[in-house]
Design an enzyme around this catalytic site. Structure first.
Site, mmCIF file in Angstrom:
data_model
loop_
_atom_site.group_PDB
_atom_site.id
_atom_site.type_symbol
_atom_site.label_atom_id
_atom_site.label_comp_id
_atom_site.label_asym_id
_atom_site.label_seq_id
_atom_site.Cartn_x
_atom_site.Cartn_y
_atom_site.Cartn_z
ATOM 1 N N HIS A 144 0.806 -1.219 0.000
ATOM 2 C CA HIS A 144 0.000 0.000 0.000
ATOM 3 C C HIS A 144 0.838 1.267 0.000
ATOM 4 O O HIS A 144 0.905 2.009 0.980
ATOM 5 C CB HIS A 144 -0.974 -0.012 1.185
ATOM 6 C CG HIS A 144 -2.039 -1.041 1.067
ATOM 7 N ND1 HIS A 144 -3.171 -1.033 1.857
ATOM 8 C CD2 HIS A 144 -2.155 -2.141 0.268
ATOM 9 C CE1 HIS A 144 -3.936 -2.082 1.540
ATOM 10 N NE2 HIS A 144 -3.325 -2.756 0.575
ATOM 11 N N TYR A 248 -12.736 10.632 2.919
ATOM 12 C CA TYR A 248 -13.412 9.570 2.174
ATOM 13 C C TYR A 248 -13.636 8.308 3.006
ATOM 14 O O TYR A 248 -14.061 7.295 2.479
ATOM 15 C CB TYR A 248 -12.658 9.302 0.868
ATOM 16 C CG TYR A 248 -12.821 10.496 -0.047
ATOM 17 C CD1 TYR A 248 -13.857 10.559 -0.960
ATOM 18 C CD2 TYR A 248 -12.004 11.607 0.095
ATOM 19 C CE1 TYR A 248 -14.060 11.685 -1.735
ATOM 20 C CE2 TYR A 248 -12.200 12.748 -0.679
ATOM 21 C CZ TYR A 248 -13.230 12.777 -1.587
ATOM 22 O OH TYR A 248 -13.450 13.913 -2.348
ATOM 23 N N TYR A 259 -9.881 -9.409 4.925
ATOM 24 C CA TYR A 259 -9.542 -10.608 4.169
ATOM 25 C C TYR A 259 -9.932 -11.888 4.911
ATOM 26 O O TYR A 259 -10.095 -12.934 4.300
ATOM 27 C CB TYR A 259 -8.051 -10.604 3.822
ATOM 28 C CG TYR A 259 -7.705 -9.506 2.852
ATOM 29 C CD1 TYR A 259 -8.116 -9.571 1.523
ATOM 30 C CD2 TYR A 259 -7.003 -8.380 3.268
ATOM 31 C CE1 TYR A 259 -7.817 -8.557 0.632
ATOM 32 C CE2 TYR A 259 -6.699 -7.356 2.376
ATOM 33 C CZ TYR A 259 -7.111 -7.449 1.071
ATOM 34 O OH TYR A 259 -6.827 -6.438 0.187
#
Length: 369
Positions: A144, A248, A259
């Site tokens: 990331h 956001y 996951y």
């Protein structure tokens, strides 16, 4: 020739089916044997620059020949997992300045982050390279980093960043750069009108926050809007319209789950957090994004194209008056992970495939000479 099919589209809860008419095309291979190519930039006068995640910048000559030797002068890159060399982007005045920008993972496994450099390309090598921005703080891991760039018409740029995977709560902390978009002047300085520039508790480079891992950015000059997409966890990939200072939501708001299948949060929306224009659940793993604006494919003009890694396809986001009304699956017949998609100066659509033997492909109308 592409196949027409239906896809599920999630836009504010609406499910629909693609109804666009088929567009015939042919696909040509421009370059092969690239190690996980990541980004593509078109040189004036012909030729292309391509980054390889392994830390190399490659040149495809105007005649389509891939130069064997990498371009010298690239910074030292931390490579491993998702870490590596990311975007190459030509400065808006590249024809005069020869400046280009490179985003990349910098540091070590124990302490790394995303860096942004500017250099001058003299046709053979990068010279006068300088680091303009280093995201803070350093973190551990290989995941990331974000890395996509877009230039705005006011001589600034935006850089998308990731949350570092294990640091997701920090995407809500304006005191660092994790999980954000940052806005910089072209020399790396901070614009005076950035939304957090007067907040002593926030990083002045911040433009928006609450992102997970930004992987595509497009500025639509016609509509004067900035769009970005990001990876969700298991589901919840998002396309967002970016507003200065907006939050956001990640990880307080998401349409995805962890996951393991566990909830990241029970909320898909909350007051004060901007909801996505569109989310993909299950995930397609969106990568690069392009706004097609040419007459070679008239039916595609004004639409967004999103490369997809996990889904091994490109999604065409069909727009009417700037609003997304449908989407269509393209190029899934190739069966390849798609890392980047670009509209070329010749009106073709260019694809970058993600593998140890990645390719650059050109999509042309089936009937073109």
């Amino acid at each position: 020739m592409r196949r027409l099919g239906c896809v599920v589209l999630a836009i504010t809860g609406l499910a629909t089916c693609a109804t666009a008419l088929a567009t015939d095309y042919r696909i040509e291979t421009m370059a092969t044997g690239l190690e996980h190519p990541w980004s593509l930039a078109f040189l004036p006068g012909g030729g292309m620059l391509v980054t390889e995640r392994a830390g190399r910048l490659r040149l495809i000559e105007a005649d389509g020949t891939l130069r064997e030797a990498p371009i010298p002068g690239v910074p030292e890159v931390f490579v491993g997992g998702q870490a590596g060399l990311f975007e190459v982007a030509l400065a808006p005045d590249f024809a005069e300045s020869r400046h280009l920008y490179l985003s990349y993972a910098c540091g070590t496994l124990a302490a790394n982050t995303t860096c942004l450099d500017r250099a001058r390309f003299d046709g053979e090598r990068l010279v006068e390279r300088e680091t303009l921005f280093r995201a803070e703080p350093d973190k551990h891991g290989r995941s990331h980093f974000g890395g996509r760039l877009a230039f705005l018409p006011d001589d600034t740029l935006v850089l998308g960043l990731g949350d570092g995977f294990d640091y997701r709560e920090q995407a809500q902390n304006p005191g660092n750069h994790l999980g954000s978009l940052v806005r910089l002047n072209l020399d790396g300085s901070v614009p005076d009108d950035n939304p957090f520039v007067d907040d002593r508790e926030a990083r002045p480079e911040l433009y928006s926050l609450g992102h997970r891992n930004v992987q595509g950015i497009v500025f639509d000059a016609t509509r004067d809007e900035l769009l970005s997409h990001e990876h969700g966890p298991r589901g919840g990939d998002e396309l967002n319209r970016i507003e200065p200072g907006a939050n956001y939501g990640w990880p307080l708001v998401t349409h995805g789950v962890d996951y393991t299948g566990a909830l990241v949060t029970p909320f898909t929306e909350l007051p004060g957090y901007v909801s996505p224009l569109l989310h993909w659940t299950p995930s397609i793993a969106p990568a690069g994004m392009a706004l097609y604006d040419d007459e070679r494919f008239p039916a595609w003009k004004g639409d967004l194209f999103v490369a997809a890694l996990a889904a091994r396809q490109v999604r065409r986001l069909i727009r009417e008056d700037g609003e997304i009304v449908d989407q269509e699956v393209l190029f899934d017949e190739l069966g390849e992970r798609m890392r980047d998609v670009r509209g070329g100066p010749d009106g073709a659509l260019y694809l970058v495939t993600d593998s140890e033997k990645g390719r650059v492909l050109r999509v042309m109308p089936a009937t073109s000479p």
